[in-house]
Design an enzyme around this catalytic site. Structure first.
Site, PDB file in Angstrom:
ATOM      1  N   GLU A 103       3.903   5.560  -4.388  1.00 42.74           N
ATOM      2  CA  GLU A 103       4.149   6.184  -3.044  1.00 42.74           C
ATOM      3  C   GLU A 103       4.166   4.966  -2.063  1.00 42.74           C
ATOM      4  O   GLU A 103       3.581   4.924  -0.858  1.00 42.74           O
ATOM      5  CB  GLU A 103       3.654   7.171  -2.383  1.00 42.74           C
ATOM      6  CG  GLU A 103       3.917   8.407  -3.530  1.00 42.74           C
ATOM      7  CD  GLU A 103       4.094   9.705  -2.989  1.00 42.74           C
ATOM      8  OE1 GLU A 103       4.504   9.743  -1.892  1.00 42.74           O
ATOM      9  OE2 GLU A 103       3.941  10.773  -3.919  1.00 42.74           O
ATOM     10  N   GLY A 104       4.362   3.685  -2.563  1.00 43.51           N
ATOM     11  CA  GLY A 104       4.287   2.430  -1.576  1.00 43.51           C
ATOM     12  C   GLY A 104       3.109   1.814  -2.037  1.00 43.51           C
ATOM     13  O   GLY A 104       2.072   2.423  -1.821  1.00 43.51           O
TER      14      GLY A 104
HETATM   15  C1  LIG Z   1       0.941   7.730 -12.205  1.00 51.15           C
HETATM   16  C2  LIG Z   1       2.024   7.273 -11.553  1.00 51.15           C
HETATM   17  C3  LIG Z   1       3.044   8.298 -11.154  1.00 51.15           C
HETATM   18  C4  LIG Z   1       4.219   8.044 -10.472  1.00 51.15           C
HETATM   19  N1  LIG Z   1       4.868   8.982 -10.029  1.00 51.15           N
HETATM   20  C5  LIG Z   1       6.208   8.804  -9.555  1.00 51.15           C
HETATM   21  C6  LIG Z   1       7.092   9.854  -9.400  1.00 51.15           C
HETATM   22  O1  LIG Z   1       7.012  11.012  -9.596  1.00 51.15           O
HETATM   23  N2  LIG Z   1       8.294   9.552  -8.909  1.00 51.15           N
HETATM   24  C7  LIG Z   1       8.722   8.011  -8.693  1.00 51.15           C
HETATM   25  O2  LIG Z   1       9.986   7.968  -8.419  1.00 51.15           O
HETATM   26  N3  LIG Z   1       8.000   7.185  -9.040  1.00 51.15           N
HETATM   27  C8  LIG Z   1       6.735   7.478  -9.558  1.00 51.15           C
HETATM   28  N4  LIG Z   1       5.711   6.290  -9.803  1.00 51.15           N
HETATM   29  C9  LIG Z   1       6.308   5.027  -9.721  1.00 51.15           C
HETATM   30  C10 LIG Z   1       5.607   4.417  -8.399  1.00 51.15           C
HETATM   31  O3  LIG Z   1       6.280   4.949  -7.191  1.00 51.15           O
HETATM   32  C11 LIG Z   1       5.930   2.766  -8.433  1.00 51.15           C
HETATM   33  O4  LIG Z   1       5.195   2.306  -9.564  1.00 51.15           O
HETATM   34  C12 LIG Z   1       5.683   2.103  -7.057  1.00 51.15           C
HETATM   35  O5  LIG Z   1       6.832   2.242  -6.489  1.00 51.15           O
HETATM   36  C13 LIG Z   1       5.612   0.573  -7.548  1.00 51.15           C
HETATM   37  O6  LIG Z   1       6.769   0.117  -8.227  1.00 51.15           O
HETATM   38  P1  LIG Z   1       6.508  -0.860  -9.413  1.00 51.15           P
HETATM   39  O7  LIG Z   1       5.644  -0.254 -10.290  1.00 51.15           O
HETATM   40  O8  LIG Z   1       8.075  -1.177 -10.076  1.00 51.15           O
HETATM   41  O9  LIG Z   1       6.097  -2.278  -8.896  1.00 51.15           O
HETATM   42  P2  LIG Z   1       6.979  -3.480  -8.312  1.00 51.15           P
HETATM   43  O10 LIG Z   1       7.742  -2.803  -7.313  1.00 51.15           O
HETATM   44  O11 LIG Z   1       7.597  -4.156  -9.068  1.00 51.15           O
HETATM   45  O12 LIG Z   1       5.584  -4.297  -7.761  1.00 51.15           O
HETATM   46  C14 LIG Z   1       4.849  -5.092  -8.328  1.00 51.15           C
HETATM   47  C15 LIG Z   1       4.018  -5.969  -7.481  1.00 51.15           C
HETATM   48  O13 LIG Z   1       4.573  -6.722  -6.747  1.00 51.15           O
HETATM   49  C16 LIG Z   1       4.375  -6.103  -5.246  1.00 51.15           C
HETATM   50  N5  LIG Z   1       5.379  -6.368  -4.579  1.00 51.15           N
HETATM   51  C17 LIG Z   1       6.672  -5.929  -4.538  1.00 51.15           C
HETATM   52  N6  LIG Z   1       7.585  -6.167  -3.570  1.00 51.15           N
HETATM   53  C18 LIG Z   1       6.672  -6.919  -2.603  1.00 51.15           C
HETATM   54  C19 LIG Z   1       6.946  -7.516  -1.572  1.00 51.15           C
HETATM   55  N7  LIG Z   1       7.977  -7.440  -0.650  1.00 51.15           N
HETATM   56  N8  LIG Z   1       5.749  -8.074  -0.969  1.00 51.15           N
HETATM   57  C20 LIG Z   1       4.551  -8.228  -1.360  1.00 51.15           C
HETATM   58  N9  LIG Z   1       4.226  -7.678  -2.659  1.00 51.15           N
HETATM   59  C21 LIG Z   1       5.247  -6.907  -3.249  1.00 51.15           C
HETATM   60  C22 LIG Z   1       3.621  -4.845  -5.438  1.00 51.15           C
HETATM   61  O14 LIG Z   1       2.817  -4.709  -4.337  1.00 51.15           O
HETATM   62  C23 LIG Z   1       2.902  -4.775  -6.626  1.00 51.15           C
HETATM   63  O15 LIG Z   1       1.736  -5.545  -6.582  1.00 51.15           O
HETATM   64  C24 LIG Z   1       4.612   6.575 -10.335  1.00 51.15           C
HETATM   65  C25 LIG Z   1       3.778   5.643 -10.700  1.00 51.15           C
HETATM   66  C26 LIG Z   1       2.729   5.917 -11.259  1.00 51.15           C
HETATM   67  C27 LIG Z   1       1.588   4.761 -11.786  1.00 51.15           C
END
Ligand SMILES: Cc1cc2nc3c(=O)[nH]c(=O)nc-3n(C[C@H](O)[C@H](O)[C@H](O)COP(=O)(O)OP(=O)(O)OC[C@H]3O[C@@H](n4cnc5c(N)ncnc54)[C@H](O)[C@@H]3O)c2cc1C
Length: 401
Positions: free
Chosen positions: A363-364
């Site tokens: 969630e962000g």
């Molecule tokens: C237990 C769990 C439950 C979840 N449940 C749901 C759910 O019910 N529904 C759903 O849709 N999703 C769900 N998620 C997914 C979650 O919302 C995403 O993991 C999250 O939005 C981050 O996306 P990502 O993992 O692809 O990381 P990425 O977006 O790939 O980020 C990787 C890293 O890069 C950093 N980063 C990315 N962009 C930037 C930027 N512009 N500036 C600086 N840093 C940056 C991030 O902060 C992070 O440290 C869940 C995740 C977990 C772990």
């Protein structure tokens, strides 16, 4: 300004606390160890009318205010993050989004049974190559007469194997970036929907998280939420509510870390005195205790804005960012206070630490909220009124703010 909980809110708090103490805490170590999600807990939450606590009565809920939802999440996460996460996606991300954006027909068909806890909702935004960068999603929805055909893969979806209804975001126009996204209500029973849990998670092991695969899924037009291309706005407004519940849950995790640490501080002696008498231990306790107070104030302020029918993206983001970081720090310090004992599952604090990490990501991420807060402060980000507002509370009355 009134900082007192109402009598109704206190009574809900008491009910959830009792439920958590009796029906979650005695078993959670085992469930967590075995990676078992218990759907029966959701059934019990439904019996207690806690699956739609802030949904108006006309749509199957209890009609209480948004801060009552925060109280439910705070108390639930004191027991475990898994069940608070379930309420976050079911009520915060799914039901409240239907309440805000759904047609009357969609509310009657999907929101009513969800608010009553007879059906469970989930939220499918994230994809293998699109997390923070929502617009990078690849799932598609192609219009074909009176329905759409959905294809794609969602991942990290909480309640993937449990939910009856998914809010799935897909591209209706791939050339339009974030303006080409549209959400759909997808039933698990629609042909072409498959789900699969992810194993080997660091934390929230008692929760169910995984993939939702969509293979030529036929979705009627009547299941489209909002207009074509409105999906990004709808997703972000859903996150205003989801993040609120995550922030409230983080307060519960800080509280659990604090309760466990206070107990241990009085039990454990070193150098002839309780460890609570050492100033460096007191420093950790002071930080936990003050961060609990600050986090709750931030959450209740966001809830107060929701009650007034006002936009709260900035305040909710701040509450989520602050409270989740504070919960991670509190759990980390709770392990530290327990010394080597904190490093084993003999005490619950190691689970708190493992559980506290996901909310700093979902969630962000911490980084996304940091950027948001920086942009708000610098005047680079301004929230415009949305086409559909979350109803102000009390429901059916004119806002008092
Ligand atoms: C237990 C769990 C439950 C979840 N449940 C749901 C759910 O019910 N529904 C759903 O849709 N999703 C769900 N998620 C997914 C979650 O919302 C995403 O993991 C999250 O939005 C981050 O996306 P990502 O993992 O692809 O990381 P990425 O977006 O790939 O980020 C990787 C890293 O890069 C950093 N980063 C990315 N962009 C930037 C930027 N512009 N500036 C600086 N840093 C940056 C991030 O902060 C992070 O440290 C869940 C995740 C977990 C772990």
């Amino acid at each position: 300004m009134n900082f007192e909980l109402t009598e109704e809110q206190r009574s809900v708090q008491k009910v959830v606390r009792k439920f958590v103490d009796k029906e979650i805490i005695p078993y959670i170590r085992e469930w967590d160890k075995n990676g078992e999600f218990q759907p029966s807990i959701l059934k019990r939450l439904a019996d207690l009318q806690l699956m739609g606590v802030c949904i108006p009565e006309e749509y199957g809920g209890v009609g209480m205010d948004y801060n009552t939802l925060a109280i439910v999440c705070d108390e639930l996460e004191r027991g475990d993050t898994a069940y608070r996460t379930a309420v976050s996606v079911h009520t915060g991300l799914n039901s409240m989004t239907l309440l805000q954006w759904g047609t009357e027909e969609q509310k009657q068909k999907y929101l009513v049974p969800q608010a009553q806890g007879r059906k469970i909702g989930a939220f499918g935004l994230t994809e293998p190559n699109a997390g923070s960068d929502v617009a990078a999603m690849n799932s598609t929805a192609v219009r074909n007469g009176d329905h759409y055909i959905l294809n794609g893969a969602k991942t990290w979806i909480s309640l993937c194997d449990i939910a009856d209804h998914f809010l799935i975001f897909a591209k209706t126009d791939s050339s339009m970036g974030h303006q080409g996204i549209t959400p759909f209500i997808v039933e698990r029973t629609f042909e072409g929907v498959e789900t699969k849990a992810i194993k080997g998670k660091l934390g929230i092991r008692a929760g169910n998280t995984g993939e939702v695969i969509l293979n030529d899924v036929k979705v009627p037009i009547s299941n489209r939420l909002g207009e074509e291309g409105e999906g990004f706005k709808i997703a972000m407004s859903a996150l205003d509510n989801g993040r609120f519940t995550v922030a409230a849950g983080a307060c519960g995790l800080i509280n659990a870390s604090l309760e466990a640490s206070l107990k241990y501080c009085h039990e454990r002696k070193t150098f002839g005195k309780e460890i609570g008498k050492h100033q460096l231990v007191q420093q950790m306790i002071a930080k936990m205790s003050s961060n609990l107070e600050i986090s709750r104030l931030l959450v209740y302020k966001a809830g107060w804005l929701k009650n007034g029918g006002e936009r709260n993206t900035r305040e909710t983001s701040l509450a989520k960012w602050f409270a989740c970081d504070a919960a991670f720090d509190a759990a980390n310090d709770a392990v530290q206070i327990h010394g080597a004992y904190g490093y084993s599952d003999e005490y619950p604090v190691e689970r708190y630490l493992r559980n506290s990490k996901a909310p700093v990501i979902y969630e962000g991420t911490r980084e996304i909220h940091t950027i948001m807060q920086g942009e708000y402060a610098l005047g680079y980000r301004n929230d415009k009124p949305l086409r559909q507002k979350l109803p102000a509370w009390p429901f059916g009355e004119v806002s008092v703010h």
